[in-house]
Design a protein around this motif. Structure first.
Motif, PDB file in Angstrom:
ATOM      1  N   LYS A   6      11.939  40.299 133.497  1.00 39.70           N
ATOM      2  CA  LYS A   6      11.641  41.754 132.826  1.00 39.70           C
ATOM      3  C   LYS A   6      12.388  42.155 134.080  1.00 39.70           C
ATOM      4  N   ILE A   7      12.798  43.210 133.608  1.00 42.71           N
ATOM      5  CA  ILE A   7      12.934  44.015 134.203  1.00 42.71           C
ATOM      6  C   ILE A   7      11.734  45.554 134.651  1.00 42.71           C
ATOM      7  N   HIS A   8      11.354  45.412 136.271  1.00 46.43           N
ATOM      8  CA  HIS A   8      10.242  46.341 136.238  1.00 46.43           C
ATOM      9  C   HIS A   8      11.509  47.885 136.816  1.00 46.43           C
ATOM     10  N   ILE A   9      10.868  48.881 135.603  1.00 46.43           N
ATOM     11  CA  ILE A   9      11.380  49.632 136.156  1.00 46.43           C
ATOM     12  C   ILE A   9      10.093  51.310 136.104  1.00 46.43           C
ATOM     13  N   ALA A  10      10.134  51.677 137.740  1.00 51.65           N
ATOM     14  CA  ALA A  10       9.684  53.446 137.833  1.00 51.65           C
ATOM     15  C   ALA A  10       9.896  54.416 137.131  1.00 51.65           C
ATOM     16  N   VAL A  11       8.614  55.490 136.835  1.00 56.78           N
ATOM     17  CA  VAL A  11       8.904  56.932 136.289  1.00 56.78           C
ATOM     18  C   VAL A  11       8.350  57.463 137.444  1.00 56.78           C
ATOM     19  N   VAL A  12       9.542  58.316 137.521  1.00 54.96           N
ATOM     20  CA  VAL A  12       9.310  59.462 138.459  1.00 54.96           C
ATOM     21  C   VAL A  12       9.279  60.871 137.719  1.00 54.96           C
ATOM     22  N   GLY A  13       7.785  61.884 138.086  1.00 57.35           N
ATOM     23  CA  GLY A  13       7.750  62.544 136.613  1.00 57.35           C
ATOM     24  C   GLY A  13       7.106  62.219 135.270  1.00 57.35           C
ATOM     25  N   ALA A  14       5.478  62.669 135.497  1.00 54.78           N
ATOM     26  CA  ALA A  14       4.841  62.372 133.971  1.00 54.78           C
ATOM     27  C   ALA A  14       4.983  63.801 133.521  1.00 54.78           C
ATOM     28  N   GLU A  32       9.109  46.485 132.306  1.00 55.79           N
ATOM     29  CA  GLU A  32       7.831  45.923 132.510  1.00 55.79           C
ATOM     30  C   GLU A  32       7.559  47.951 133.611  1.00 55.79           C
ATOM     31  N   LEU A  33       7.008  48.379 133.363  1.00 58.48           N
ATOM     32  CA  LEU A  33       5.889  49.580 133.954  1.00 58.48           C
ATOM     33  C   LEU A  33       6.466  49.625 135.104  1.00 58.48           C
ATOM     34  N   ASP A  34       6.824  49.520 136.213  1.00 55.08           N
ATOM     35  CA  ASP A  34       6.151  49.022 137.494  1.00 55.08           C
ATOM     36  C   ASP A  34       5.904  50.003 138.242  1.00 55.08           C
ATOM     37  N   SER A  35       5.690  51.823 137.997  1.00 55.67           N
ATOM     38  CA  SER A  35       4.646  52.229 138.743  1.00 55.67           C
ATOM     39  C   SER A  35       4.944  53.616 138.608  1.00 55.67           C
ATOM     40  N   ILE A  36       4.360  54.876 138.589  1.00 53.99           N
ATOM     41  CA  ILE A  36       4.215  56.626 138.254  1.00 53.99           C
ATOM     42  C   ILE A  36       4.055  56.491 139.756  1.00 53.99           C
ATOM     43  N   VAL A  37       5.301  57.639 139.826  1.00 55.52           N
ATOM     44  CA  VAL A  37       5.644  58.659 140.650  1.00 55.52           C
ATOM     45  C   VAL A  37       5.518  60.646 140.499  1.00 55.52           C
ATOM     46  N   ASP A  38       4.211  60.664 140.272  1.00 56.96           N
ATOM     47  CA  ASP A  38       3.838  61.796 140.557  1.00 56.96           C
ATOM     48  C   ASP A  38       2.895  62.891 141.327  1.00 56.96           C
ATOM     49  N   PRO A  39       2.811  63.584 141.773  1.00 53.52           N
ATOM     50  CA  PRO A  39       1.643  63.709 142.816  1.00 53.52           C
ATOM     51  C   PRO A  39       0.168  64.469 141.997  1.00 53.52           C
ATOM     52  N   THR A  40       0.101  64.632 140.634  1.00 53.19           N
ATOM     53  CA  THR A  40      -0.794  65.304 139.912  1.00 53.19           C
ATOM     54  C   THR A  40      -1.982  64.203 139.843  1.00 53.19           C
ATOM     55  N   ALA A  41      -2.397  65.364 138.943  1.00 51.90           N
ATOM     56  CA  ALA A  41      -4.408  64.370 139.150  1.00 51.90           C
ATOM     57  C   ALA A  41      -4.082  64.323 137.085  1.00 51.90           C
ATOM     58  N   ALA A  42      -3.158  64.514 136.923  1.00 54.13           N
ATOM     59  CA  ALA A  42      -2.751  64.060 135.893  1.00 54.13           C
ATOM     60  C   ALA A  42      -2.305  62.366 135.325  1.00 54.13           C
ATOM     61  N   ALA A  43      -1.001  62.412 136.428  1.00 55.20           N
ATOM     62  CA  ALA A  43      -0.658  61.543 136.434  1.00 55.20           C
ATOM     63  C   ALA A  43      -1.496  59.932 136.890  1.00 55.20           C
ATOM     64  N   LEU A  44      -2.040  60.220 137.981  1.00 58.86           N
ATOM     65  CA  LEU A  44      -3.060  59.726 138.353  1.00 58.86           C
ATOM     66  C   LEU A  44      -3.255  58.980 137.323  1.00 58.86           C
ATOM     67  N   TYR A  55       2.272  56.483 142.841  1.00 60.74           N
ATOM     68  CA  TYR A  55       2.352  56.746 144.336  1.00 60.74           C
ATOM     69  C   TYR A  55       2.647  58.395 143.819  1.00 60.74           C
ATOM     70  N   GLU A  56       2.795  59.757 145.073  1.00 62.96           N
ATOM     71  CA  GLU A  56       2.362  60.628 144.886  1.00 62.96           C
ATOM     72  C   GLU A  56       4.412  61.720 145.506  1.00 62.96           C
TER      73      GLU A  56
END
Length: 349
Positions: A6-14, A32-44, A55-56
């Motif tokens: 599987k390829i692991h991809i992170a998304v920056v900006g939610a 596979e979704l590796d991680s989400i990068v976005d400082p907002t509470a909604a992204a968390l 990650y922020e």
């Protein structure tokens, strides 16, 4: 990395498009979704619901892990900063359009990526639509002969509440930059490079700082000419969104939005109908229509991410490379220059 891994991809900006990318990744078996990068509470909240790391900042992500690829769906003014951070780590990226807020900034990112050998894809997802792929094949095979002229319409009505968001009322946030950039990219893809433009814009209807309507004449390197108009204040069915059936958010119509004419025939898109004569070409003879056989539409965002996976694996080159995104951005900038100067503007090749 094996071909079955599987390829692991992170998304920056939610935001809106970032969430769409997350949904697509979640639906695919080879990603596979590796991680989400976005400082907002909604992204968390989204990250917690999907049980993936959050990650922020991009710097925080890159200090902690190394995804196989990263999708950048942050505000436009952050694209270059975030893209360079990923390129410096040697990680392939898919950047949402526009590549940058200026071609100078985009050039910096593209040059760095090319010098480093890091793939950059730009999110002009319409190129991945099978309708466009089939139309391009027909044009390139000579099905309509050499292209002589192009007409494109991008007419729709954005409700007044759309402009309650302040940044949407400011220069650079109108339909030329936000919407027409996709249409210009497709016309470049289908008909070749654009050498110069003559443009006129108006804000007569909404009276905002930003334009609401524009009319443009295109001159292609091949010698073909084009006319394009865009407006977000017209009640009409003639836009890619409303004709392509690409996104279920937009109620579909059976109209065409692009017409490309050549010496042997013409094609209307997205229906992909070819108009031609049986033998002798003459306006006094009956003209025929022929539908191009094609696959079902398919979701271009899904096709785009599957393509990104193959680029990461090294089995394909980017369909919309960073330099392709840069060239489309240069045409948009030329349109804006021409509208301000009231003169023809040439595009740097």
């Amino acid at each position: 990395m094996g071909t079955s891994d599987k390829i692991h991809i992170a998304v920056v900006g939610a935001g809106l498009i970032g969430k769409r990318h997350i949904e697509v990744i979640q639906s695919l078996e080879n990603v596979e979704l590796d991680s989400i990068v976005d400082p907002t509470a909604a992204a968390l909240k989204i990250a917690l619901s999907l049980d993936v790391p959050h990650y922020e900042t991009v710097a925080d992500l890159l200090e902690s892990r190394r995804p196989d690829g990263i999708i950048i769906a942050t505000p436009n003014q952050l694209h270059v900063e975030h893209g360079l951070q990923c390129i410096n780590k040697g990680i392939p990226i898919l950047i949402e359009k526009p590549l940058a807020t200026s071609s100078d900034d985009a050039e910096q990112l593209v040059t760095k990526a090319e010098d480093s050998g890091v793939p950059v894809l730009v999110g002009h997802h319409r190129r991945h639509n099978p309708l466009i792929q089939r139309a391009k094949k027909e044009i390139e095979s000579g099905g309509i002969g050499p292209v002589v002229a192009v007409n494109a319409q991008c007419w729709f009505y954005k409700p007044d509440e759309y402009y309650e968001v302040e940044w949407r009322t400011k220069a650079g946030a109108g339909p030329v930059f936000i919407n027409l950039i996709h249409d210009i990219d497709l016309l470049r893809y289908l008909c070749g490079e654009i050498e110069s433009v003559i443009a006129v814009t108006s804000n007569r209807t909404r009276h905002l700082e930003v334009e609401d309507t524009a009319a443009i004449v295109l001159q292609f390197r091949s010698g073909a000419l084009g006319t394009v108009s865009v407006s977000d204040t017209i009640v009409a069915p003639w836009s890619w969104e409303m004709t392509s059936r690409e996104n279920p958010v937009y109620p579909p119509t059976n109209e065409a939005c692009y017409r490309i004419g050549g010496t042997e025939g013409a094609i209307s898109i997205p229906q992909n109908i070819i108009w031609h004569y049986a033998n002798q070409r003459s306006w006094w003879l009956p003209i025929r229509e022929r539908a191009i056989e094609q696959d079902s539409c398919g979701d271009p965002l899904v096709l785009q991410i599957n393509h990104f996976v193959r680029v990461i694996r090294g089995t394909e080159s980017p369909l919309v490379s960073g330099r392709e995104g840069l060239m489309t951005l240069r045409v948009i900038e030329a349109i804006n220059r021409s509208a301000v100067s009231e003169r023809r503007a040439r595009i740097e090749q």
